[in-house]
Design an enzyme around this catalytic site. Structure first.
Site, short mmCIF file in Angstrom:
data_model
loop_
_atom_site.label_atom_id
_atom_site.label_comp_id
_atom_site.label_asym_id
_atom_site.label_seq_id
_atom_site.Cartn_x
_atom_site.Cartn_y
_atom_site.Cartn_z
N ASP A 70 -44.55 19.87 -20.02
CA ASP A 70 -44.24 18.46 -20.25
C ASP A 70 -44.74 18.05 -21.63
O ASP A 70 -45.85 18.41 -22.03
CB ASP A 70 -44.89 17.59 -19.16
N ILE A 71 -43.94 17.29 -22.34
CA ILE A 71 -44.29 16.88 -23.70
C ILE A 71 -45.44 15.87 -23.71
O ILE A 71 -46.13 15.73 -24.73
CB ILE A 71 -43.03 16.30 -24.40
N ASN A 85 -40.05 12.53 -8.88
CA ASN A 85 -39.90 11.08 -8.92
C ASN A 85 -38.42 10.74 -8.74
O ASN A 85 -37.56 11.43 -9.29
CB ASN A 85 -40.40 10.53 -10.25
N GLN A 105 -38.94 7.44 -12.12
CA GLN A 105 -38.12 8.47 -12.77
C GLN A 105 -37.63 7.93 -14.11
O GLN A 105 -37.14 6.80 -14.19
CB GLN A 105 -36.93 8.84 -11.88
N HIS A 118 -36.30 17.06 -11.69
CA HIS A 118 -37.34 17.96 -12.21
C HIS A 118 -38.54 17.89 -11.30
O HIS A 118 -38.97 16.81 -10.88
CB HIS A 118 -37.72 17.58 -13.64
N LEU A 119 -39.07 19.05 -11.02
CA LEU A 119 -40.28 19.16 -10.21
C LEU A 119 -41.47 19.19 -11.17
O LEU A 119 -41.61 20.11 -11.97
CB LEU A 119 -40.22 20.45 -9.39
N HIS A 120 -42.30 18.14 -11.10
CA HIS A 120 -43.54 18.14 -11.89
C HIS A 120 -44.56 19.05 -11.19
O HIS A 120 -44.71 18.98 -9.96
CB HIS A 120 -44.17 16.74 -11.89
P1 5GP Z 1 -40.04 11.39 -14.83
O1 5GP Z 1 -40.76 10.14 -15.26
O2 5GP Z 1 -38.56 11.26 -15.01
O3 5GP Z 1 -40.43 11.89 -13.48
O4 5GP Z 1 -40.56 12.53 -15.80
C1 5GP Z 1 -39.95 12.87 -16.99
C2 5GP Z 1 -40.92 13.75 -17.71
O5 5GP Z 1 -40.26 14.40 -18.76
C3 5GP Z 1 -42.09 12.99 -18.32
O6 5GP Z 1 -43.31 13.49 -17.81
C4 5GP Z 1 -41.93 13.22 -19.82
O7 5GP Z 1 -43.15 13.36 -20.48
C5 5GP Z 1 -41.10 14.49 -19.87
N1 5GP Z 1 -40.24 14.58 -21.03
C6 5GP Z 1 -39.39 13.61 -21.49
N2 5GP Z 1 -38.75 14.04 -22.58
C7 5GP Z 1 -39.20 15.31 -22.81
C8 5GP Z 1 -38.88 16.28 -23.82
O8 5GP Z 1 -38.08 16.06 -24.73
N3 5GP Z 1 -39.53 17.46 -23.75
C9 5GP Z 1 -40.44 17.76 -22.75
N4 5GP Z 1 -41.01 18.96 -22.79
N5 5GP Z 1 -40.74 16.86 -21.80
C10 5GP Z 1 -40.13 15.66 -21.83
#
Ligand code: 5GP
Length: 113
Positions: free
Chosen positions: A29-30, A86, A93, A99-101
């Site tokens: 995760d970034i 999420n 989300q 995506h599975l964190h």
């Molecule tokens: P969500 O909030 O949708 O469950 O999680 C999305 C996740 O994707 C976040 O934790 C966010 O940091 C990660 N993310 C968003 N854009 C990028 C990206 O360009 N590269 C990477 N490696 N992670 C990303």
């Protein structure tokens, strides 16, 4: 609709990839929320958990197999970790490609808030 994760799948933008096969991609995760925080995603574009179909059963199972294999590789299998999907706004989300964190490497709080 495609998201930034499709660009990562297609190598149009970089990511630190931990695992890849024909169905699944895993990358860090970034914006990590724990010392270890990576995402395991299907290459198939599925927007939210609500969009899962019967035929996606195998791919969802594969996400968890990849998650637990990588948790071991990353050294958090024994100490413990959390897996999270999420879903939609109340689920926080932000990227509409499921995506599975996988989070670990510290004591996580519960309830998550
Ligand atoms: P969500 O909030 O949708 O469950 O999680 C999305 C996740 O994707 C976040 O934790 C966010 O940091 C990660 N993310 C968003 N854009 C990028 C990206 O360009 N590269 C990477 N490696 N992670 C990303």
């Amino acid at each position: 609709m495609s998201t930034i994760f499709t660009k990562i799948i297609n190598k149009e933008i970089p990511a630190e990839i931990l695992f890849e096969n024909e169905n699944v991609l895993a990358f860090r995760d970034i914006n990590p929320q724990a010392p270890i925080h990576f995402l395991v995603i299907p290459k198939k574009e599925i927007s939210t958990l609500n969009d899962l179909e019967e035929t996606d059963k195998d791919i969802v199972g594969e996400l968890f197999i990849v998650a637990k294999n990588l948790a071991k590789e990353e050294g958090i299998a024994d100490s413990g970790y959390r897996t999270v999907f999420n879903c939609n706004e109340d689920g926080a989300q932000t990227v509409y490609h499921i995506h599975l964190h996988v989070l670990g490497g510290r004591q996580l709080n519960w309830p998550p808030g």
